[in-house]
Design a protein around this motif. Structure first.
Motif, mmCIF file in Angstrom:
data_model
loop_
_atom_site.group_PDB
_atom_site.id
_atom_site.type_symbol
_atom_site.label_atom_id
_atom_site.label_comp_id
_atom_site.label_asym_id
_atom_site.label_seq_id
_atom_site.Cartn_x
_atom_site.Cartn_y
_atom_site.Cartn_z
ATOM 1 N N SER A 104 -7.572 5.164 2.530
ATOM 2 C CA SER A 104 -6.539 6.129 2.916
ATOM 3 C C SER A 104 -5.454 6.230 1.858
ATOM 4 O O SER A 104 -5.040 7.321 1.462
ATOM 5 N N LEU A 105 -4.973 5.077 1.404
ATOM 6 C CA LEU A 105 -3.913 5.074 0.395
ATOM 7 C C LEU A 105 -4.436 5.514 -0.969
ATOM 8 O O LEU A 105 -3.711 6.126 -1.754
ATOM 9 N N PHE A 106 -5.688 5.186 -1.253
ATOM 10 C CA PHE A 106 -6.263 5.506 -2.561
ATOM 11 C C PHE A 106 -6.403 7.009 -2.777
ATOM 12 O O PHE A 106 -6.072 7.520 -3.848
ATOM 13 N N TYR A 107 -6.846 7.729 -1.750
ATOM 14 C CA TYR A 107 -7.175 9.141 -1.919
ATOM 15 C C TYR A 107 -6.109 10.124 -1.426
ATOM 16 O O TYR A 107 -5.971 11.213 -1.975
ATOM 17 N N TYR A 108 -5.386 9.757 -0.386
ATOM 18 C CA TYR A 108 -4.590 10.766 0.308
ATOM 19 C C TYR A 108 -3.089 10.558 0.103
ATOM 20 O O TYR A 108 -2.497 9.590 0.575
ATOM 21 N N LYS A 109 -2.476 11.522 -0.580
ATOM 22 C CA LYS A 109 -1.048 11.436 -0.884
ATOM 23 C C LYS A 109 -0.190 11.537 0.372
ATOM 24 O O LYS A 109 0.957 11.093 0.357
ATOM 25 N N ASN A 110 -0.716 12.133 1.424
ATOM 26 C CA ASN A 110 0.085 12.344 2.629
ATOM 27 C C ASN A 110 -0.077 11.226 3.659
ATOM 28 O O ASN A 110 0.316 11.374 4.808
ATOM 29 N N VAL A 111 -0.650 10.084 3.245
ATOM 30 C CA VAL A 111 -0.780 8.934 4.141
ATOM 31 C C VAL A 111 0.074 7.783 3.617
ATOM 32 O O VAL A 111 0.009 7.419 2.444
ATOM 33 N N SER A 112 0.888 7.211 4.501
ATOM 34 C CA SER A 112 1.662 6.006 4.184
ATOM 35 C C SER A 112 1.473 5.021 5.326
ATOM 36 O O SER A 112 0.769 5.308 6.292
ATOM 37 N N CYS A 113 2.105 3.862 5.240
ATOM 38 C CA CYS A 113 1.858 2.820 6.234
ATOM 39 C C CYS A 113 3.119 2.029 6.555
ATOM 40 O O CYS A 113 3.859 1.643 5.649
ATOM 41 N N THR A 114 3.360 1.809 7.847
ATOM 42 C CA THR A 114 4.399 0.865 8.253
ATOM 43 C C THR A 114 3.724 -0.484 8.473
ATOM 44 O O THR A 114 2.732 -0.579 9.186
ATOM 45 N N VAL A 115 4.250 -1.501 7.835
ATOM 46 C CA VAL A 115 3.651 -2.841 7.890
ATOM 47 C C VAL A 115 4.328 -3.612 9.013
ATOM 48 O O VAL A 115 5.478 -4.026 8.895
ATOM 49 N N THR A 116 3.614 -3.819 10.096
ATOM 50 C CA THR A 116 4.228 -4.458 11.252
ATOM 51 C C THR A 116 3.163 -4.971 12.198
ATOM 52 O O THR A 116 1.983 -4.656 12.061
ATOM 53 N N GLY A 117 3.586 -5.763 13.168
ATOM 54 C CA GLY A 117 2.657 -6.279 14.160
ATOM 55 C C GLY A 117 1.854 -7.448 13.624
ATOM 56 O O GLY A 117 2.394 -8.362 13.001
ATOM 57 N N LEU A 118 0.553 -7.438 13.839
ATOM 58 C CA LEU A 118 -0.332 -8.491 13.345
ATOM 59 C C LEU A 118 -0.650 -8.197 11.882
ATOM 60 O O LEU A 118 -1.608 -7.498 11.555
ATOM 61 N N ILE A 119 0.172 -8.732 10.986
ATOM 62 C CA ILE A 119 0.111 -8.383 9.565
ATOM 63 C C ILE A 119 -0.919 -9.240 8.833
ATOM 64 O O ILE A 119 -0.945 -10.461 8.968
ATOM 65 N N ASP A 120 -1.763 -8.599 8.049
ATOM 66 C CA ASP A 120 -2.723 -9.310 7.203
ATOM 67 C C ASP A 120 -2.058 -9.559 5.855
ATOM 68 O O ASP A 120 -2.174 -8.773 4.922
ATOM 69 N N TYR A 121 -1.334 -10.679 5.764
ATOM 70 C CA TYR A 121 -0.586 -10.972 4.544
ATOM 71 C C TYR A 121 -1.510 -11.227 3.364
ATOM 72 O O TYR A 121 -1.166 -10.915 2.219
ATOM 73 N N ASP A 122 -2.676 -11.785 3.610
ATOM 74 C CA ASP A 122 -3.619 -12.027 2.519
ATOM 75 C C ASP A 122 -4.033 -10.708 1.872
ATOM 76 O O ASP A 122 -4.101 -10.594 0.646
ATOM 77 N N TRP A 123 -4.292 -9.685 2.695
ATOM 78 C CA TRP A 123 -4.649 -8.375 2.163
ATOM 79 C C TRP A 123 -3.501 -7.817 1.341
ATOM 80 O O TRP A 123 -3.709 -7.276 0.244
ATOM 81 N N LEU A 124 -2.292 -7.931 1.847
ATOM 82 C CA LEU A 124 -1.135 -7.421 1.117
ATOM 83 C C LEU A 124 -0.985 -8.107 -0.242
ATOM 84 O O LEU A 124 -0.773 -7.451 -1.267
ATOM 85 N N ILE A 125 -1.090 -9.413 -0.250
ATOM 86 C CA ILE A 125 -0.915 -10.171 -1.494
ATOM 87 C C ILE A 125 -1.856 -9.677 -2.572
ATOM 88 O O ILE A 125 -1.470 -9.530 -3.739
#
Length: 275
Positions: free
Chosen positions: A176-197
């Motif tokens: 979603s983030l790679f291809y679509y300029k009109n998609v963003s993300c709120t980082v909250t809830g059950l966060i996958d910190y490993d993915w973020l890192i």
């Protein structure tokens, strides 16, 4: 503490106005995006549209009222919510998958009226059918992150926000983030910190770092003091995560972008409302 924008928040039913006054006067939060939870029975004490709109009008520019999409209704509801004063929309627990084409008239109207939509994606709090006010699925399978790709492609001028990271399908967020300029993300809830890192340094096909499309939020509840204390804890932790864990990554320098800068840049129509 620097200020933050809480890009994914809720309101308690029968909120304490004095507490909201204290939040407004704290100088710690610049803006809160308030999302109603109309599907839940009264026992959960989650504010619905009416209270969210009430708070939005009482604190203009600080608490932004999002309107609740009722997937059992048509696109005319979007016009009504725009007229009432809602600035954006909240989507959760659809009876069919988000990208079902029967919902496209709703999204088309949201695009025409320039009302961004924040979609809950991925894992959802456990509720029985008896605890919901509509006959919808209780699990997350109608709310996979990749479903936003179809919507983003069909409505390229509609701003789509992934609420949460889509756990357990977090890798779908990558596309979603790679291809679509009109998609963003709120980082909250059950966060996958490993993915973020390991992914915040990655680049979209347009050359932007993923870190420029992620926004801070708590998925917390405003209106009672004990919730506010937890929100401040999360804001402190998020800054420490960027500064300490991020020491060996390029994204360590994007802390304030995450806390407020990305929201200000991606949604200037929202920050223009701040007084």
């Amino acid at each position: 503490m620097e200020y933050f924008i809480d890009a994914h928040a809720h309101l308690v039913h029968n909120y304490d106005p004095k507490h909201l006054d204290q939040v407004a006067e704290s100088g710690l939060v610049k803006q809160v995006w308030l999302l109603p939870l109309n599907l839940y029975t009264p026992e959960f004490e989650f504010a619905h549209d009416d209270e969210v709109l009430e708070v939005g009008k009482r604190y203009p520019g600080l608490f932004l009222p999002f309107g609740f999409i009722d997937y059992f209704k048509g696109p005319e509801q979007v016009d009504k919510m725009k007229e009432q004063g809602f600035v954006a929309l909240k989507a959760i627990r659809p009876p069919k998958p988000y990208d079902d084409e029967s919902y496209f008239p709703i999204y088309e109207r949201a695009q025409a009226l320039e009302m961004p939509i924040l979609f809950h994606v991925g894992i959802i709090s456990h509720r029985t059918r008896e605890q919901l006010l509509a006959p919808v699925k209780t699990g997350p399978t109608n709310m996979k992150p990749s479903m936003l790709d179809t919507i983003a492609d069909a409505f390229p001028k509609l701003k789509l926000i992934q609420g949460h990271m889509g756990v357990p399908w977090v890798n779908e967020l990558f596309e979603s983030l790679f291809y679509y300029k009109n998609v963003s993300c709120t980082v909250t809830g059950l966060i996958d910190y490993d993915w973020l890192i390991h992914n915040l340094d990655r680049r979209t096909c347009y050359g932007e770092p993923f870190s420029s499309r992620m926004m801070f939020s708590c998925d917390g509840f405003y209106g009672q003091p004990h919730f506010w204390a937890r929100i401040l804890e999360m804001a402190t932790f998020s800054r420490m995560f960027y500064k300490e864990v991020g020491k060996t990554y390029k994204w360590c320098d994007s802390c304030e972008d995450f806390m407020h800068g990305n929201a200000e840049r991606l949604f200037p129509e929202f920050t223009a409302l701040i007084r």
